[in-house]
Structures are given as structure tokens and as C-alpha cells.
Design an enzyme around this catalytic site. Structure first.
Site, PDB file in Angstrom:
ATOM      1  CB  SER A 161      -0.852  -0.023   1.275  1.00  0.00           C
ATOM      2  OG  SER A 161      -1.419   1.234   1.509  1.00  0.00           O
TER       3      SER A 161
ATOM      4  CE  LYS B  70      -1.472  -4.398   3.416  1.00  0.00           C
ATOM      5  NZ  LYS B  70      -1.775  -5.693   2.814  1.00  0.00           N
TER       6      LYS B  70
ATOM      7  CE1 TYR C 207      -3.773  -2.527   5.661  1.00  0.00           C
ATOM      8  CE2 TYR C 207      -3.260  -0.219   5.253  1.00  0.00           C
ATOM      9  CZ  TYR C 207      -3.564  -1.480   4.775  1.00  0.00           C
ATOM     10  OH  TYR C 207      -3.653  -1.702   3.420  1.00  0.00           O
TER      11      TYR C 207
END
Ligand code: NAD
Ligand code: UD1
Length: 351
Positions: free
Chosen positions: A134, A162, A158
Site C-alpha cells: 500500500s 505492510k 496497519y
């Protein structure tokens, strides 16, 4: 459609938003596709819609397994019965706010899930991977456009999953050069399949801009909160790089072709964005034009953690993948509206 290519691909999280759109493209390209999804954030109806879209013949190449990537037995069952040529790995949790409140959920699902998957892939000698990363790994970029070799930074749990998963992928590939790994850094995926049959169907109140606008347009929500109108941008609202989910899906197909054909891939990251920045108010205006609906807005303070402007450099993907986004925000809004107006309650027939 390219006939004759019968490589078999495992798509984790293939019942989700980006997964379903990608599975349609993979089937159209002639791949055999297995989905593993625990339906935590998806419904089987979405897979059924994929079948309807590709038709009865290509549907025979699609297999669905209800399972969890954290569960080794679920994965072993699949890998022991089917030889996968590559894995496209979407499965994971993606809500930033939830990750701040419940970091363990994210460490468990995203980190443990991915590590379990990779260990089973290694055991069955399946060492080709496309991973959903992302733009969040750029944190609040000091410079724009974001270039793949920028220093990376996590802003929340989050984003940290990643970032760590990118690093884990690099470690795995370094230890065993047989691995070929492509990390795709998505910017802001929006839009829907042009048929209006597939789209994003968030549970509860949406966190992201486009699904929120859509729910205002269909009357599920009264108005859009515009988070921040004092940013140093032309209209004061924040700028992002929105990318049509069909372009994103195409990006996975080209990445997969590269993985399957080229042996010196290593572990490499590509931005998938348009390279164009669009402000919140510009997006609202484009959606109003596409839908013919007025979107009432309320100007609100900035949302914590939001950057002023984020958009991609697309040069590396253009040069090395031969991929470039084809759709602009008018097409994104047109298809988002087609999906929203035909499916006001998402995949549910009524609330
Ligand atoms: P999504 O929630 O629609 O799809 C994820 C799918 O994974 C869901 O169908 C869910 O049920 C499944 N899943 C979750 N945990 C699982 C598990 N442990 N085992 C099996 N299945 C599991 O999300 P999406 O928007 O399609 O995103 C796909 C991937 O792309 C995610 O990894 C996400 O972090 C990443 N990504 C998404 C965006 C975005 O804005 N949509 C942006 C950047 C990156
Ligand atoms: C968010 C995530 C990011 C993730 C990306 C995927 C945060 C902080 N970041 O990015 O990690 O990779 O989604 O698409 O959640 N906005 C409004 N009103 C709303 C919703 C959003 O004004 O109701 C604004 C936001 O302030 C932002 C823009 O719209 O300026 C886009 O927001 P959003 O769709 O949530 O995406 P990002 O914040 O860019």
C-alpha cells in the site's frame, strides 16, 4: 482472451473488493484460479457474481475454498492437492482506525497469516508471489510524487504490517533466490467493474472517501464530512491518487506474467497509481457529474494522521511492467455510480 495458458494461481482474499476484480481478469486471461477466503469481509455472492460475469465455460476454471490463511491445515489441504504456479496474496485486514484500536488483530491476521502462507508455499515449492502492499508505506511523504526507493515509514499498526511484510518478503527472497516476489503498492483504489455487478461493499459506515460518497448518493448517509479544508492545496482539501480498480486488476495480471516468465525478478516493489492528484472537492464534483446527484458536504477538521498530498510516480511500473492506468476520475465515478445505483445495499438485496 488468450487461450491455452493453463497456469494455476492461488488468490488469497479473492472474494474481496480488489480480489474479485482481479479474479475476473485472471480467468479472462485463461488462468485456473483458486480462491481462499474466510469471508471475514466478503460474501460468497461476490464469487457468484464473478462466475456470472465470466460465463459458464470460464467459471469451470474457478474454485472457491472457505478457509483461513492463518490455519496451516486449510492451506496444506489446498497445496497438497493442487500445484500452484503462483500466489496473489490479498487476504488481510485493512482498516486503519481498527488497527489503532486493535493492533493484535492486525498482527495476527496480516503478519501471522502471511508468514503461515509463505511457509506452506515454501514447503510445496511454490515460490512466486504478488503481494498487496500500500501507499501507506510512504507514511507522510516529504516529497511527491512517491518514488519506490523512498525511505518507508509506518504511521499506524496497519501500515506497520505492510512495511514489515515487505521486509519479510525481501528476507525470504534473499535467503532463497528461487523466490520471485512483486510487491504492488496501491494508491487509492476506487471504482467498480463496468458491468455494475462487482464493487466495494464495506461493512458498517465506510472509512474511505468513495464508498462514503456513494452511500450519500444513494441516501444511506445524509452528508459527506470533508476532513480538512485548510490544507495548502488549491481548494484547501487533501489530494490523493485515486486508481480505478480495473486498472489495478490489470496491474496484477501483468505482474503475474512477469513472475511466470522472468527468472531474475528478486523482490521488487511497484507503485500502482495514476500519477495524478485529485482533491476531495474535485472528487465530489466528479461524482456529482457522473451520478446527477447532489452530495451535501460538511466541512470538518482534519482527520488525524492524514497527509496533505500523496500521489505516485508511475515511471517504474510503466518501464518495467509495461503497465499504465487507463481510467481517469470520470470513469472511476461513472463505474462507482453504476455499481452503487444498481446495488444500493451492496451484495445484500435489502438492509
Ligand atoms: P477486502 O477486505 O475487500 O479483501 C480482503 C479479503 O481477504 C476479504 O475478502 C476477507 O474476507 C479476506 N481475508 C481477510 N483475512 C483473511 C484470512 N485470514 N484468511 C482468508 N481470507 C481472509 O480488501 P481489499 O480492498 O480487496 O484489499 C485487498 C488487499 O489490498 C489487502 O491486503 C489490503 O490491505 C490491500 N490494500 C487495499 C487498499 C484499499 O484501499 N482497498 C489499499 C492498499 C492496499
Ligand atoms: C486510507 C488509509 C491508507 C490506505 C488507503 C487505501 C487512513 C489514514 N489511510 O488512505 O492507509 O492505504 O486508505 O485506500 O485511513 N475523506 C473525507 N471524508 C471521508 C473520508 C475521507 O474527507 O468521509 C478524505 C480524507 O481526509 C483523505 C481523502 O478523503 O484526504 C481520502 O481518504 P481515504 O479514502 O480514507 O483514503 P486515505 O486516507 O488516502
Amino acid at each position: 482472451m488468450v487461450m491455452g495458458r493453463q497456469e494455476t494461481i492461488l488468490v488469497t482474499g479473492g472474494a474481496g473488493f480488489i480480489g474479485t476484480h482481479t479474479v475476473v481478469q485472471l480467468l479472462d486471461e485463461g488462468f485456473i484460479v483458486w480462491i481462499i477466503d474466510n469471508l471475514h469481509n466478503a460474501v460468497e455472492e461476490a464469487v457468484q457474481r464473478v462466475r456470472e460475469l465470466v460465463g459458464p465455460q470460464l467459471s469451470q476454471n474457478l474454485h472457491f475454498c472457505l478457509g483461513d490463511i492463518r490455519n496451516k491445515d486449510d492451506l496444506e489441504k489446498l497445496f497438497s492437492q493442487t500445484k500452484f504456479d503462483a500466489v496473489v496474496h490479498f487476504a488481510g485486514l485493512k482498516a486503519v482506525g481498527e488497527s489503532v484500536a486493535h493492533p493484535f488483530r492486525y498482527f495476527d491476521n496480516n503478519l501471522i497469516g502471511s508468514i503461515t502462507l509463505y511457509s506452506v508455499m515454501e514447503k510445496y515449492n511454490c515460490k512466486k508471489l504478488v503481494f498487496s502492499s500500500s501507499a501507506t508505506v510512504y507514511g507522510q511523504p516529504e516529497k511527491i510524487p512517491c518514488v519506490e526507493d523512498f525511505q518507508l515509514k509506518a504511521m499506524n499498526p496497519y501500515g506497520r504490517t505492510k512495511l514489515v511484510l515487505e521486509e519479510i518478503a525481501r528476507d525470504i527472497q534473499k535467503a532463497d533466490p528461487e523466490w520471485r516476489i512483486i510487491l504492488l503498492r496501491y494508491f487509492n483504489p476506487v471504482g467498480a467493474h463496468p458491468s455494475g455487478k462487482l464493487g466495494e461493499d464495506p461493512i458498517g459506515i465506510p472509512n474511505n472517501l468513495m464508498p462514503y460518497i456513494q452511500q450519500v448518493a444513494v441516501g444511506r448517509l445524509p452528508e459527506l464530512n470533508v476532513y480538512g479544508y485548510d490544507y495548502p492545496t488549491p481548494d484547501g482539501t487533501a489530494i490523493r491518487d485515486y486508481i480505478h480498480v480495473m486498472d489495478l486488476a490489470d496491474g496484477h495480471v501483468v505482474a503475474l506474467h512477469k513472475l511466470l516468465k522472468q527468472d531474475n525478478i528478486g523482490c521488487v516493489a511497484y507503485n500502482l497509481g495514476t500519477g495524478e492528484g485529485t482533491s476531495v472537492l474535485e472528487m465530489v464534483a466528479a461524482f456529482e457529474k457522473a451520478s446527477g446527484k447532489k452530495i451535501p458536504i460538511k466541512l470538518c477538521p482534519r482527520r488525524a494522521g492524514d497527509a496533505t498530498a500523496v500521489y505516485a510516480s508511475t515511471q517504474k511500473a510503466e518501464k518495467e511492467l509495461g503497465w499504465k492506468a487507463k481510467n481517469g476520475i470520470d470513469e472511476m465515478c461513472r463505474d462507482q455510480w453504476k455499481w452503487g445505483s444498481q446495488n444500493p445495499w451492496g451484495y445484500q438485496s435489502q438492509p
